[in-house]
Design a protein around this motif. Structure first.
Motif, PDB file in Angstrom:
ATOM      1  N   PHE A 112     -44.456 -49.812 -97.412  1.00 24.92           N
ATOM      2  CA  PHE A 112     -45.358 -48.680 -97.186  1.00 24.92           C
ATOM      3  C   PHE A 112     -46.756 -49.229 -96.900  1.00 24.92           C
ATOM      4  N   ALA A 115     -49.902 -47.639 -98.236  1.00 21.94           N
ATOM      5  CA  ALA A 115     -50.123 -47.538 -99.690  1.00 21.94           C
ATOM      6  C   ALA A 115     -51.342 -48.354-100.104  1.00 21.94           C
ATOM      7  N   VAL A 118     -50.143 -48.719-106.055  1.00 22.88           N
ATOM      8  CA  VAL A 118     -48.725 -48.823-106.406  1.00 22.88           C
ATOM      9  C   VAL A 118     -48.609 -49.016-107.913  1.00 22.88           C
ATOM     10  N   VAL A 141     -38.757 -46.383-104.365  1.00 25.08           N
ATOM     11  CA  VAL A 141     -40.178 -46.048-104.452  1.00 25.08           C
ATOM     12  C   VAL A 141     -40.345 -44.546-104.260  1.00 25.08           C
ATOM     13  N   PRO A 143     -43.248 -41.550-103.711  1.00 27.50           N
ATOM     14  CA  PRO A 143     -44.647 -41.149-103.522  1.00 27.50           C
ATOM     15  C   PRO A 143     -44.995 -40.035-104.509  1.00 27.50           C
ATOM     16  N   TYR A 197     -47.918 -44.527-105.089  1.00 32.16           N
ATOM     17  CA  TYR A 197     -46.538 -44.935-104.854  1.00 32.16           C
ATOM     18  C   TYR A 197     -46.002 -45.596-106.119  1.00 32.16           C
TER      19      TYR A 197
END
Length: 266
Positions: A112, A115, A118, A141, A143, A197
């Motif tokens: 991603f 992102a 995280v 993962v 979101p 994320y």
């Protein structure tokens, strides 16, 4: 997987009890950070001595900063200012990372590219409790937008990595706050439209113990402050009205003795 350069940051005050365990979990990463920055925020125990001893033998460069006690938010911003790399990973001095924590987050950043924040799921342990904790599992993962924050704060501060750009855009940690500075940062980020994320594996260990302010004669103050922040959060994130009773329920629950709360959870 695209390589990202990470600075691990930590602030500590009177945290020598778990400091070695916490730093060792950074040393053991399969995808280690390039450096560690630790701000000793006015400890009056042997935190500084333990920290300097570990610094001399650490396999990763450690920058230590000593203050007379400037407060959590200022100490976090100070750690960020001393860090040299574009990604920052916070860890509290009584928490731990499982070995694949940063590796899995680096994978998420590769998958991603948009992102800038995280996080991971977390194990919760009590005191010296450890158990057979593992970082194995199916990688995925998720979101998370503002609706993920209506009921609770889904982010363990020790699980997060974020870009320096993200922190600059949001304005850093609010140095006027003395408690729960992380959720304030999340709220400001969500209002700006950031998406968090989450790696859906428990790669961080959150330790609860009797040395924390929540449990040491200040539970009511801590939970009341949390109650106010929760109401403010719902208002600022424009949550549906039916979420507003949740902070009241959580306030009463969090003032039940820990033993009863653990029994209820089980």
């Amino acid at each position: 997987m695209e390589k990202i350069n990470v600075s691990a940051i930590m602030t500590v005050k009177n945290g020598s009890r778990y400091l070695e365990s916490s730093l060792s979990s950074i040393f053991s990463q399969t995808y280690p950070p390039q450096e560690i920055v630790v701000v000793n925020d006015g400890s009056d125990d042997d935190t500084w001595e333990v920290l300097e001893k570990l610094r001399c033998t650490a396999p990763i460069p450690i920058t230590t900063v000593n203050t007379e006690g400037i407060g959590r938010s200022k100490a976090l911003n100070l750690a960020v200012n001393h860090a040299r790399h574009p990604w920052l990973a916070n860890i509290d001095a009584d928490d731990k990372w499982l070995p694949k924590k940063l590796e899995q987050q680096a994978v998420a950043v590769s998958l991603f590219p948009e992102a800038e924040v995280v996080v991971t799921e977390s194990h919760i342990v009590y005191g010296e409790e450890a158990g057979n904790l593992t970082d194995e599992g199916v990688f995925s993962v998720t979101p998370m937008g503002r609706e993920s924050f209506y009921v609770r704060n889904p982010i363990n501060h020790s699980s997060i990595i974020f870009s320096r750009n993200f922190l600059e855009q949001v304005g850093g940690y609010d140095e006027t706050l003395v408690r729960q500075v992380d959720i304030d940062l999340w709220i400001r980020a969500l209002k700006k439209g950031y998406i968090f994320y989450r790696v859906d594996l428990p790669l961080t260990i959150k330790r609860l113990h009797d040395g924390q302010s929540f449990e040491v004669g200040n539970r009511l103050g801590y939970t009341f402050n949390s109650f106010k922040i929760s109401l403010k959060k719902l208002w600022q994130l424009q949550a549906p009205f039916y979420y507003f009773p949740v902070p009241f329920v959580k306030f009463f629950y969090n003032n039940i003795p820990r033993g009863i709360r653990r029994w209820l959870v089980k």
